[in-house]
Scaffold this motif. Structure first.
Motif, short mmCIF file in Angstrom:
data_model
loop_
_atom_site.label_atom_id
_atom_site.label_comp_id
_atom_site.label_asym_id
_atom_site.label_seq_id
_atom_site.Cartn_x
_atom_site.Cartn_y
_atom_site.Cartn_z
N THR A 154 -9.94 -5.32 -5.06
CA THR A 154 -9.01 -5.69 -6.13
C THR A 154 -8.69 -7.17 -6.03
O THR A 154 -8.20 -7.63 -5.00
N SER A 210 -3.38 1.50 -8.51
CA SER A 210 -4.83 1.17 -8.55
C SER A 210 -5.10 0.12 -9.63
O SER A 210 -5.81 0.36 -10.61
N HIS A 219 0.05 -1.01 -4.85
CA HIS A 219 -1.39 -0.98 -5.13
C HIS A 219 -1.93 0.43 -5.03
O HIS A 219 -2.73 0.89 -5.87
N GLU A 220 -1.49 1.16 -4.02
CA GLU A 220 -1.95 2.55 -3.85
C GLU A 220 -1.45 3.44 -4.98
O GLU A 220 -2.14 4.36 -5.41
#
Length: 320
Positions: free
Chosen positions: A146, A84, A80-81
């Motif tokens: 998210t 994004s 996820h980092e």
């Protein structure tokens, strides 16, 4: 176009069908980026690329196999980092929902579980769910962070959509929490040769009307003729006629096959909650007033001991 993370459920590189369905849904809202973890992760790339993954993030470490859930959560957090994404999609299995819930907490995001459809919306992905024992259909979206969404098997078709499937190594640093719960042993599940219940396109279930463990053979014969999984109602399981692992219902497994055949099942709300999202439902019951008939697409009022063997014979004759 925004990227969408898809958690890959695989066994030593063999991708399971619910993941391929997720890729179909992911393409509706963005570009799928698959996250494959553990032994055989890189071997998934060809299959994932054939079904729309523009990129495959892979990581292999002993932690994924030796410890429960948390290492996978931390890997998804790292993905996820790095990406994004517009959303994170996870298969709606018991493990998948735990991974999704823990990830949502870490990201400070909202979560939607057991979605049966997904579409693009002006303010983010919109998920369709069946609520209150499948009595209502709702459309929801995550309004904070998210979106983390788990999707039931058989909610979308598996579609070929060749994409790059570029493999990239995912760097993951594990915290102390990742090694808190160790797997000390595993017992392989005995293979029946039938599809996994929650993933099967066809399910044949028996209930109280089967009237004994010895009679479940006629349910199995019909299932085998159709290439189907075998299910059972809670009444049948509680009576010891069939294993609990095959129970369909609110306290068992939820299924959503293309075809669900219920033989000798009255249709109590507990059972309906686990199968009401099936695409086509057929019931066989000698009680014309059984609640199951309020739900079905096709109903047969008759003795299952007469109807089911005839149906099996007809299926086999047409296949032959």
């Amino acid at each position: 176009m925004a990227e969408v993370l898809v958690y890959v459920d695989h066994v030593d590189g063999a991708v399971r069908k619910p993941t391929l369905e997720l890729l179909t849904l992911a393409r509706r809202i963005g570009e799928p980026v698959a996250v494959a973890l553990g032994s055989g992760a890189e071997a998934t790339a060809a299959t994932l690329g054939e079904h729309g993954a523009v990129k495959v993030l892979t990581a292999d470490a002993p932690e994924f196999g030796d410890y429960l859930v948390v290492p996978k959560v931390e890997a998804l957090q790292a993905a996820h980092e790095a990406v994004s994404p517009a959303a994170v999609l996870v298969p709606s299995s018991a493990e998948g929902k735990e991974i999704a819930a823990r990830l949502a907490v870490r990201l400070g995001s909202g979560i939607i579980t057991d979605a049966v459809d997904l579409e693009a919306g002006d303010e983010g992905p919109v998920a369709t769910q069946s609520a209150f024992a499948a009595s209502f259909t709702t459309k929801s979206r995550v309004s904070k962070g998210t979106p983390v969404i788990t999707v039931k098997p058989n909610s979308a078709p598996v579609e070929a959509a060749p994409a790059a499937g570029t493999v990239e190594a995912l760097s993951v640093s594990f915290s102390e929490k990742a090694t808190g719960t160790k797997v000390v042993s595993r017992t392989p599940r005995e293979s029946t040769g039938r599809p996994e219940l929650t993933e099967a396109a066809i399910v044949v279930s028996g209930g109280r009307g089967v009237n004994g463990a010895e009679n479940f053979s006629i349910i199995e014969q019909l299932a085998d003729s159709l290439g189907a999984a075998v299910g059972a109602s809670r009444a049948a399981v509680d009576a010891g006629w069939y294993p609990h692992t095959n129970q369909v219902g609110q306290t068992g497994k939820s299924v959503s096959p293309q075809l669900y055949i219920a033989a000798g099942i009255s249709g109590a709300i507990q059972h309906r909650a686990g199968m009401q999202t099936s695409k086509t439902i057929v019931a066989i019951n000698k009680d014309a007033e059984a609640p199951i008939f309020d739900l079905v697409d096709y109903g047969v009022v008759g003795d299952l001991f007469e109807v089911v063997p005839q149906l099996t014979a007809e299926v086999q004759a047409r296949k032959g």
